[in-house]
Motif scaffolding. Structure first.
Motif, short mmCIF file in Angstrom:
data_model
loop_
_atom_site.label_atom_id
_atom_site.label_comp_id
_atom_site.label_asym_id
_atom_site.label_seq_id
_atom_site.Cartn_x
_atom_site.Cartn_y
_atom_site.Cartn_z
N THR A 1 0.84 -1.21 0.00
CA THR A 1 0.00 0.00 0.00
C THR A 1 0.87 1.25 0.00
N HIS A 2 1.92 1.23 0.79
CA HIS A 2 2.82 2.38 0.86
C HIS A 2 3.57 2.58 -0.46
N ALA A 3 4.00 1.49 -1.07
CA ALA A 3 4.66 1.58 -2.37
C ALA A 3 3.70 2.17 -3.41
N ASP A 4 2.43 1.77 -3.36
CA ASP A 4 1.44 2.37 -4.26
C ASP A 4 1.34 3.88 -4.02
N LEU A 5 1.37 4.30 -2.76
CA LEU A 5 1.33 5.73 -2.43
C LEU A 5 2.56 6.45 -2.99
N LEU A 6 3.72 5.85 -2.86
CA LEU A 6 4.94 6.43 -3.44
C LEU A 6 4.77 6.63 -4.94
N ILE A 7 4.30 5.60 -5.60
CA ILE A 7 4.15 5.62 -7.07
C ILE A 7 3.11 6.65 -7.50
N THR A 8 1.94 6.63 -6.87
CA THR A 8 0.86 7.53 -7.31
C THR A 8 1.12 8.98 -6.95
N SER A 9 1.70 9.24 -5.78
CA SER A 9 1.97 10.64 -5.41
C SER A 9 3.05 11.24 -6.31
N PHE A 10 4.05 10.45 -6.67
CA PHE A 10 5.09 10.91 -7.57
C PHE A 10 4.48 11.25 -8.94
N GLN A 11 3.68 10.35 -9.47
CA GLN A 11 3.04 10.55 -10.77
C GLN A 11 2.16 11.80 -10.74
N ARG A 12 1.38 11.96 -9.68
CA ARG A 12 0.47 13.10 -9.58
C ARG A 12 1.24 14.42 -9.54
N LEU A 13 2.31 14.49 -8.78
CA LEU A 13 3.06 15.73 -8.61
C LEU A 13 4.01 16.03 -9.77
N LEU A 14 4.69 15.02 -10.26
CA LEU A 14 5.72 15.25 -11.27
C LEU A 14 5.28 14.93 -12.69
N GLY A 15 4.15 14.27 -12.83
CA GLY A 15 3.62 14.00 -14.15
C GLY A 15 4.39 12.96 -14.94
N ARG A 16 5.13 12.13 -14.25
CA ARG A 16 5.86 11.05 -14.92
C ARG A 16 5.94 9.87 -13.95
N PRO A 17 6.17 8.66 -14.47
CA PRO A 17 6.14 7.48 -13.60
C PRO A 17 7.40 7.33 -12.75
N LEU A 18 7.21 6.78 -11.57
CA LEU A 18 8.32 6.40 -10.70
C LEU A 18 8.64 4.92 -10.94
N ALA A 19 7.61 4.09 -10.97
CA ALA A 19 7.76 2.65 -11.23
C ALA A 19 6.41 2.11 -11.66
N ALA A 20 6.42 0.95 -12.31
CA ALA A 20 5.19 0.36 -12.83
C ALA A 20 4.30 -0.22 -11.73
N ASN A 21 4.95 -0.73 -10.66
CA ASN A 21 4.20 -1.39 -9.59
C ASN A 21 5.10 -1.51 -8.36
#
Length: 148
Positions: free
Chosen positions: A13-33
């Motif tokens: 769940t925390h990894a999902d938060l890392l991934i989604t918050s990064f995408q939302r703020l920076l507009g690019r992916p951090l990781a696929a999953n």
């Protein structure tokens, strides 16, 4: 595979938060999953929102760089990733990130569990904000570092 632990649900769940918050703020992916994040070549760390934040996540690359396993790393007060002489610079970086929303190209000196000093370069620092707009902590990622 995430590290063996009764908290794997939190980790995912925390990894999902890392991934989604990064995408939302920076507009690019951090990781696929979460699995890709945990095994990424980039260092990925986060800490909670406590007055003296404690690390809540460190992928395999972070664990290797700091010379600690998951259990040790995720009990470490975040401030201890830097030596006392470098903590004011680290605090100033977080203050800048909080005022700007996120920062890129941060550089600073850190220290491993064995006392090895290294300089991180081109780090991205961002807040962990969930879908409800609640801040859950702060995170960093970087691919560049140099042993000192």
């Amino acid at each position: 595979m995430l590290p063996p632990s009764p908290e794997n649900s939190f980790q995912s769940t925390h990894a999902d938060l890392l991934i989604t918050s990064f995408q939302r703020l920076l507009g690019r992916p951090l990781a696929a999953n979460p699995e890709a994040l945990y095994r990424a070549d980039a260092v990925v760390l986060s800490h909670d929102g406590a007055a003296d934040p404690v690390l809540t996540y460190g992928n395999l690359t972070a664990q290797r760089l700091w010379g600690m396993g998951w259990d040790q790393l995720t009990k470490l007060p975040s401030r201890l990733t830097a030596e006392p002489a470098h903590r004011a610079q680290r605090d100033a970086m977080f203050a800048e990130m909080r005022s700007k929303g996120f920062i890129e190209n941060y550089s600073g000196v850190r220290i491993s569990a064995t006392g090895q000093r290294f300089e991180i370069q081109n780090a991205i620092i961002w807040p962990l904000i969930d879908e409800d707009g609640i801040k859950r902590g702060e995170a960093a990622t970087f691919t560049d570092w140099q042993m000192l």
